[in-house]
Enzyme design. Structure first.
Site, PDB file in Angstrom:
ATOM      1  N   ASN A   1       0.866  -1.179   0.000  1.00  0.00           N
ATOM      2  CA  ASN A   1       0.000   0.000   0.000  1.00  0.00           C
ATOM      3  C   ASN A   1       0.902   1.228   0.000  1.00  0.00           C
ATOM      4  OD1 ASN A   1      -1.821   2.033   0.394  1.00  0.00           O
ATOM      5  ND2 ASN A   1      -2.409   1.417   2.476  1.00  0.00           N
TER       6      ASN A   1
ATOM      7  N   LYS B   1       0.072   4.196  -0.375  1.00  0.00           N
ATOM      8  CA  LYS B   1      -0.624   5.380   0.151  1.00  0.00           C
ATOM      9  C   LYS B   1      -0.432   6.557  -0.821  1.00  0.00           C
ATOM     10  CE  LYS B   1      -0.252   3.395   4.716  1.00  0.00           C
ATOM     11  NZ  LYS B   1      -0.121   3.566   6.153  1.00  0.00           N
TER      12      LYS B   1
ATOM     13  N   HIS C   1      -9.510   1.482   4.992  1.00  0.00           N
ATOM     14  CA  HIS C   1      -8.243   1.689   5.695  1.00  0.00           C
ATOM     15  C   HIS C   1      -8.464   2.687   6.829  1.00  0.00           C
ATOM     16  CE1 HIS C   1      -4.131   2.828   6.562  1.00  0.00           C
ATOM     17  NE2 HIS C   1      -3.751   1.728   5.930  1.00  0.00           N
TER      18      HIS C   1
ATOM     19  N   GLU D   1      -6.849   5.104   7.782  1.00  0.00           N
ATOM     20  CA  GLU D   1      -6.613   6.504   7.395  1.00  0.00           C
ATOM     21  C   GLU D   1      -7.838   7.086   6.700  1.00  0.00           C
ATOM     22  OE1 GLU D   1      -2.927   5.753   5.384  1.00  0.00           O
ATOM     23  OE2 GLU D   1      -1.989   5.293   7.319  1.00  0.00           O
TER      24      GLU D   1
ATOM     25  N   GLU E   1      -5.328  -4.376  10.921  1.00  0.00           N
ATOM     26  CA  GLU E   1      -4.302  -3.343  11.075  1.00  0.00           C
ATOM     27  C   GLU E   1      -4.602  -2.522  12.321  1.00  0.00           C
ATOM     28  OE1 GLU E   1      -2.225  -2.279   7.097  1.00  0.00           O
ATOM     29  OE2 GLU E   1      -3.953  -0.971   7.342  1.00  0.00           O
TER      30      GLU E   1
ATOM     31  N   GLY F   1       2.765   2.628  11.000  1.00  0.00           N
ATOM     32  CA  GLY F   1       3.800   3.649  10.865  1.00  0.00           C
ATOM     33  C   GLY F   1       4.517   4.001  12.160  1.00  0.00           C
TER      34      GLY F   1
ATOM     35  N   SER G   1       3.488  -1.751  10.591  1.00  0.00           N
ATOM     36  CA  SER G   1       4.932  -1.821  10.870  1.00  0.00           C
ATOM     37  C   SER G   1       5.568  -3.158  10.511  1.00  0.00           C
ATOM     38  CB  SER G   1       5.212  -1.478  12.335  1.00  0.00           C
ATOM     39  OG  SER G   1       4.854  -0.133  12.605  1.00  0.00           O
TER      40      SER G   1
HETATM   41  P1  13P Z   1       3.074   0.699   7.804  1.00  0.00           P
HETATM   42  O1  13P Z   1       3.544  -0.592   7.207  1.00  0.00           O
HETATM   43  O2  13P Z   1       3.808   1.903   7.308  1.00  0.00           O
HETATM   44  O3  13P Z   1       2.965   0.615   9.298  1.00  0.00           O
HETATM   45  O4  13P Z   1       1.569   0.918   7.272  1.00  0.00           O
HETATM   46  C1  13P Z   1       0.670  -0.106   7.379  1.00  0.00           C
HETATM   47  C2  13P Z   1      -0.517   0.223   6.578  1.00  0.00           C
HETATM   48  O5  13P Z   1      -1.264   1.125   6.902  1.00  0.00           O
HETATM   49  C3  13P Z   1      -0.744  -0.545   5.349  1.00  0.00           C
HETATM   50  O6  13P Z   1      -2.026  -0.346   4.868  1.00  0.00           O
END
Ligand code: 13P
Length: 260
Positions: A18, A20, A106, A108, A176, A182, A221
């Site tokens: 992903n 993003k 997601h 976010e 997640e 992150g 992560s």
């Molecule tokens: P990270 O791997 O940067 O923690 O992000 C995870 C994520 O949100 C994947 O959709």
């Protein structure tokens, strides 16, 4: 109905990148070519790989990824097929751009765009109708975990985000935890295993026993260093990778867990 990408069995694991909101054309092309090269050099993998770049790069990267046997996915799609929704992308548009999958719900998007689980369910129904596989994201906040509510919160998200349509062949669930995204922090193996079991049990209940082909991914992560430990946990059928998917080598270090 979307067939699983690979041929090695219904529950073949998946590793999803992903990206993003990262990647202009040059950098996106370099990254996709890097991943494609590593995949082609790395031999057979016992997993499928899906790359979800920003929508502006879907056309740009499709052929490079497809030639290496890597599938393409979107990061979001609208519940309507078309219409007056300025700035949005429909599921048929993603399918038309060569996507086989779309990430939905997601954290976010839930946080930044107020997406409810019910809205995610509607989007998922539309995506399935467009022939896409859906990767539905769920996960608790840190406060919810600290309060001992993680299983209930995620259970509620799964119940409300799952569309009536579809089954274990075309619905993927990604666990997640919001506090692990992150941050470099990861739940322990027991917590991950417990949540994945919980999600699988619930799916089985909600989909009348259709659970054998279900993939429950872990995200938050994941990196090349911790991938082997996380992906070896019972009930973890792959990973949804953010930050580490922005480096071909780091992303490949995760996929390589499924190498021979
Ligand atoms: P990270 O791997 O940067 O923690 O992000 C995870 C994520 O949100 C994947 O959709």
């Amino acid at each position: 109905m979307t067939e699983p990408l690979g041929s090695a069995g219904a529950a073949r694991p998946i590793v999803v990148a992903n990206w993003k909101m990262n990647g202009l054309r040059r950098a996106g092309r370099d990254l996709a070519e890097g991943i494609a090269r590593l995949k082609q050099a790395g031999g057979e993998l016992a997993c499928d790989v899906i790359v979800c770049p920003p929508v502006t790069l879907l056309f740009e990267l499709h052929d490079t990824l497809a030639a290496a046997g890597i599938a393409l996915g979107g990061q979001n799609s609208h519940a309507a097929e078309k219409g007056a929704h300025t700035g949005d992308i429909s599921a048929p548009m993603l399918a038309d751009s060569g996507c086989s999958h779309v990430i939905l719900g997601h954290s976010e998007r839930r946080a930044n765009h107020g997406e409810t689980s019910e809205a995610v369910g509607e989007k998922a129904a539309a995506a399935l109708a467009a022939g896409l596989g859906v990767i539905i994201c769920v996960g608790e906040s840190e406060a919810e975990r600290d309060a001992g509510d993680a299983l209930d919160v995620v259970g509620d998200q799964v119940r409300k985000s799952l569309p009536e349509q579809g089954g274990s062949g075309d619905i993927v669930i990604a666990y997640e935890p919001v506090w692990a995204i992150g941050t470099g922090r990861v739940p322990n193996a027991e917590q991950i295993g417990e949540m994945h079991r919980h999600i699988r049990d619930l799916f089985k209940q909600l989909k009348s026993g259709d659970v054998d082909g279900l993939r429950v991914l872990y995200g938050g992560s994941v990196n090349a260093e911790n991938a082997a430990d996380i992906l070896s946990i019972e009930g973890v059928d792959g990973a949804l990778v953010g930050g580490a998917s922005l480096s071909a080598e780091k992303f490949w270090g995760i996929c390589a867990h499924y190498g021979h």
